[in-house]
Design a protein around this motif. Structure first.
Motif, short mmCIF file in Angstrom:
data_model
loop_
_atom_site.label_atom_id
_atom_site.label_comp_id
_atom_site.label_asym_id
_atom_site.label_seq_id
_atom_site.Cartn_x
_atom_site.Cartn_y
_atom_site.Cartn_z
N LYS A 1 0.84 -1.20 0.00
CA LYS A 1 0.00 0.00 0.00
C LYS A 1 0.87 1.26 0.00
O LYS A 1 0.55 2.25 -0.67
CB LYS A 1 -0.92 -0.01 1.21
CG LYS A 1 -2.01 -1.08 1.16
CD LYS A 1 -2.88 -1.05 2.40
CE LYS A 1 -3.97 -2.12 2.33
NZ LYS A 1 -4.80 -2.13 3.56
N LYS A 2 1.97 1.21 0.75
CA LYS A 2 2.89 2.35 0.76
C LYS A 2 3.49 2.57 -0.62
O LYS A 2 3.65 3.70 -1.07
CB LYS A 2 3.98 2.10 1.80
CG LYS A 2 4.96 3.25 1.94
CD LYS A 2 6.00 2.95 3.02
CE LYS A 2 6.99 4.10 3.16
NZ LYS A 2 8.02 3.81 4.19
N TYR A 3 3.81 1.46 -1.28
CA TYR A 3 4.36 1.54 -2.64
C TYR A 3 3.34 2.17 -3.60
O TYR A 3 3.67 3.05 -4.40
CB TYR A 3 4.76 0.15 -3.10
CG TYR A 3 4.90 -0.03 -4.60
CD1 TYR A 3 6.03 0.42 -5.27
CD2 TYR A 3 3.90 -0.66 -5.33
CE1 TYR A 3 6.16 0.26 -6.63
CE2 TYR A 3 4.02 -0.83 -6.70
CZ TYR A 3 5.16 -0.37 -7.34
OH TYR A 3 5.28 -0.54 -8.70
N GLY B 1 2.88 5.84 -3.03
CA GLY B 1 4.02 6.58 -3.54
C GLY B 1 3.91 6.87 -5.02
O GLY B 1 4.41 7.88 -5.51
N LEU B 2 3.21 5.99 -5.75
CA LEU B 2 3.05 6.20 -7.19
C LEU B 2 2.13 7.37 -7.51
O LEU B 2 2.13 7.88 -8.62
CB LEU B 2 2.49 4.92 -7.84
CG LEU B 2 3.42 3.71 -7.87
CD1 LEU B 2 2.73 2.55 -8.57
CD2 LEU B 2 4.74 4.03 -8.56
N ALA C 1 6.73 10.32 -9.69
CA ALA C 1 7.15 9.12 -8.96
C ALA C 1 7.53 8.03 -9.94
O ALA C 1 6.96 7.90 -11.01
CB ALA C 1 6.02 8.65 -8.04
N GLU C 2 8.51 7.23 -9.57
CA GLU C 2 8.97 6.12 -10.40
C GLU C 2 8.62 4.80 -9.73
O GLU C 2 8.72 4.66 -8.51
CB GLU C 2 10.48 6.19 -10.63
CG GLU C 2 10.93 7.42 -11.41
CD GLU C 2 12.42 7.41 -11.65
OE1 GLU C 2 13.07 6.44 -11.24
OE2 GLU C 2 12.93 8.38 -12.24
N ALA C 3 8.20 3.81 -10.56
CA ALA C 3 7.87 2.49 -10.04
C ALA C 3 9.16 1.69 -9.87
O ALA C 3 9.58 0.96 -10.75
CB ALA C 3 6.91 1.77 -10.98
N LEU C 4 9.84 1.90 -8.76
CA LEU C 4 11.13 1.27 -8.53
C LEU C 4 10.97 -0.22 -8.29
O LEU C 4 10.10 -0.66 -7.53
CB LEU C 4 11.82 1.92 -7.33
CG LEU C 4 12.13 3.42 -7.48
CD1 LEU C 4 12.77 3.96 -6.20
CD2 LEU C 4 13.05 3.66 -8.67
N ARG C 5 11.83 -0.99 -8.94
CA ARG C 5 11.81 -2.45 -8.75
C ARG C 5 12.64 -2.84 -7.55
O ARG C 5 13.54 -2.11 -7.11
CB ARG C 5 12.35 -3.14 -10.00
CG ARG C 5 11.42 -3.08 -11.20
CD ARG C 5 12.10 -3.64 -12.44
NE ARG C 5 12.69 -4.93 -12.17
CZ ARG C 5 13.68 -5.46 -12.87
NH1 ARG C 5 14.20 -4.78 -13.87
NH2 ARG C 5 14.14 -6.65 -12.58
N ILE C 6 12.34 -3.99 -7.02
CA ILE C 6 13.06 -4.53 -5.87
C ILE C 6 14.14 -5.50 -6.31
O ILE C 6 15.31 -5.36 -5.93
CB ILE C 6 12.08 -5.23 -4.90
CG1 ILE C 6 11.08 -4.23 -4.34
CG2 ILE C 6 12.85 -5.92 -3.77
CD1 ILE C 6 10.03 -4.86 -3.44
#
Length: 525
Positions: A6-8, A11-12, A17-22
């Motif tokens: 949900k935090k991710y 953030g979008l 904002a960028e969809a940063l990968r893990i």
């Protein structure tokens, strides 16, 4: 983990904002993109050690070896790729939960977000060989605030660890947690495709194919060594005891100058031999072993050998085409496992994020086979020739041949008219008698017309007369058309229908016609 997701997502919503990968590679640590070769100099004891290590939860070396198997064993790589392409080539669609407008809209939205999943089907097929495949999902936010899937990226299986207790739950290794940490819910999609019951990694085909890979590697090396030593022509110079040192020197120089490969100069009273092992077949032993191992791999991966290996009934014989690239029951099972994973994890998540507790649509991989239209055409042709009425609309829809518009030019030939093929009510062409016939010929012409008239009368209601005979045939043809049988199969069934035919009406009409014809023949001159 859901809070992190949900935090991710929140953030979008922020500007830029960028969809940063893990799960991304690093230059150092446990997620390096490169890895040391596991297959170089591989021995059976090493393979056993790698597999034993994987069963403790650390499968890094095992997945590295499984990866190299697809790089170093061409036949295995080709069969795995065939299986993955067969899966990736299936159309992916979404079915609404009901016919209500809202459910249809939900299904349309979900299907609009599936292109990244369609593109990832080939990578998801990695689970066929390794037993498990993890895809990292990248999310996006639409202008109306709804969430969608932006991308789906394969996670390198070498970065995975498994729970030490159940050896089933996948964990993602990191420099902070080398032993692995749980995958974030909503950020990763997990697909398992076990080829046998048990642990995911042991259910992958690589777990079984590693031994053929190892043995073919040994055999191929031995074969190459044999060819290198004995496959080249040997130049042998022989001299007898009367040869001088100068003669031997000239012979040696001649042998050396012929080529740069193997050569020797020996005395005629010496013997040079290359003995074979007892019962051996020389260089033929290795190709036979390699062929056997390849056949076992073909059966393991795609369920058959004829479409993968040429042989006495293999490629070019027509038999290979009957088996197909991947056995159909295997393809259906692969599709069912992917569907189950999508409908269990991904589709409900996408639906809940955007539509709350609305009924979830269903993702479907279409495994419908293309119909053999030539076989069906043969059945239709036989049915029409026997008097069966075939709808032109059905014919047009079935064979994708549009009906001609009013006034449009059409191709002529075959059956004319707008309906089914009908037998003519008259089996002769009406012609006027030539005016130049003499009396004898004119009488004969009149007799012919009278007999033709009798034939016309007998055929006026020919269809009711044939109903008893044709009904079993037409029913059999209709059944064959539904099953897609060929014309040859239909013809083979016809003799079995004789007992079901009722010819009593036809026999009675023929008897009357014969009696009338006999009377007419007696009365006419």
């Amino acid at each position: 983990m859901l809070d992190s997701f949900k935090k991710y997502l929140n953030g979008l919503r922020k500007p830029k904002a960028e969809a940063l990968r893990i799960a991304v590679p690093t230059a150092y640590g446990v997620r390096k993109a490169t890895f040391a070769s596991m297959a170089r100099g591989l021995e059976p004891a090493q393979v056993a050690g790698v597999m034993a290590s994987a069963l403790t939860g650390n499968a890094e070396r095992w997945f590295a070896l499984a990866e190299e198997m697809e790089e170093r064993y061409p036949h295995y790589a080709a069969q795995i790729a065939t299986r993955k392409r067969a899966l990736a080539g299936l159309p992916l669609r979404v079915e609404a939960a009901s016919t209500e407008e809202r459910d249809i809209d939900i299904a349309a939205f979900v299907e609009a977000n599936l292109p990244p999943i369609r593109a990832a089907l080939f990578d998801m097929g990695d689970a066929i060989a390794k037993g498990i495949a993890i895809m990292e999902l990248e999310w996006k936010v639409y202008p109306d605030g709804r969430w969608g899937i932006a991308d789906a990226t394969r996670v390198d299986p070498r970065w995975l660890r498994f729970d030490a207790v159940d050896l089933t739950t996948p964990l993602l290794a990191s420099d902070v947690a080398p032993e692995g940490e749980p995958l974030e819910e909503g950020r990763f999609f997990t697909l398992t495709m076990p080829q046998k019951s048990g642990l995911p990694m042991r259910g992958g085909l690589a777990w079984c194919a590693v031994w053929p890979f190892l043995f073919q590697n040994f055999s191929l090396k031995d074969w190459v060594t044999f060819v290198e030593r004995f496959g080249k022509p040997v130049r042998l110079g022989v001299y007898d005891q009367t040869a001088s040192e100068a003669d031997i020197a000239v012979l040696t120089e001649a042998v050396a100058s012929i080529g740069e490969d193997m050569g020797a100069v020996i005395s005629s009273n010496l013997k040079l031999d290359f003995p074979q092992a007892a019962g051996g077949t020389g260089s033929g032993a290795w190709p036979e072993l390699l062929k056997y191992l390849d056949e076992q791999v073909s059966k393991l991966v795609i369920g058959q050998t004829l479409s993968a290996d040429s042989g006495s009934t293999g490629l070019g014989s027509g038999v290979a085409g009957l088996q197909g690239d991947v056995r159909r029951d295997i393809l259906l099972a692969d599709a069912a496992m992917v569907e189950a994973a999508l409908n269990r994890d991904l589709i409900p998540l996408l639906t809940r994020l955007n539509f709350g507790d609305a009924p979830c649509p269903k993702a479907v991989l279409d495994t419908t086979q293309e119909e053999d239209l030539q076989a069906r055409m043969n059945v239709v042709k036989t049915a029409v020739e026997l008097g069966f009425k075939v709808s032109t609309t059905w014919f047009s829809d079935t064979f994708k041949i549009p009906l001609a518009e009013e006034g449009e030019s059409v191709l002529a030939g075959g059956v004319q008219g707008g309906g089914s093929l009908q037998l003519p009510t008259s089996m002769h062409r009406e012609q006027d008698a030539p005016a130049t016939l003499d009396a004898g010929h004119a009488a004969a012409w009149n007799v012919g017309q009278e007999l033709d008239g009798l034939a016309d009368a007998a055929l006026d209601d020919w269809q009711p007369q044939l109903d008893g005979c044709l009904t079993p045939v037409l029913e059999a043809i209709a059944e064959a058309a539904e099953k897609g049988e060929t014309a040859e199969q239909v013809l083979a069934r016809l003799p079995l229908l004789l007992e079901q035919m009722d010819s009593s009406v036809l026999e009675a009409r023929l008897a009357k016609a014969m009696m009338v014809a006999q009377c007419a023949g007696t009365a006419l001159p």
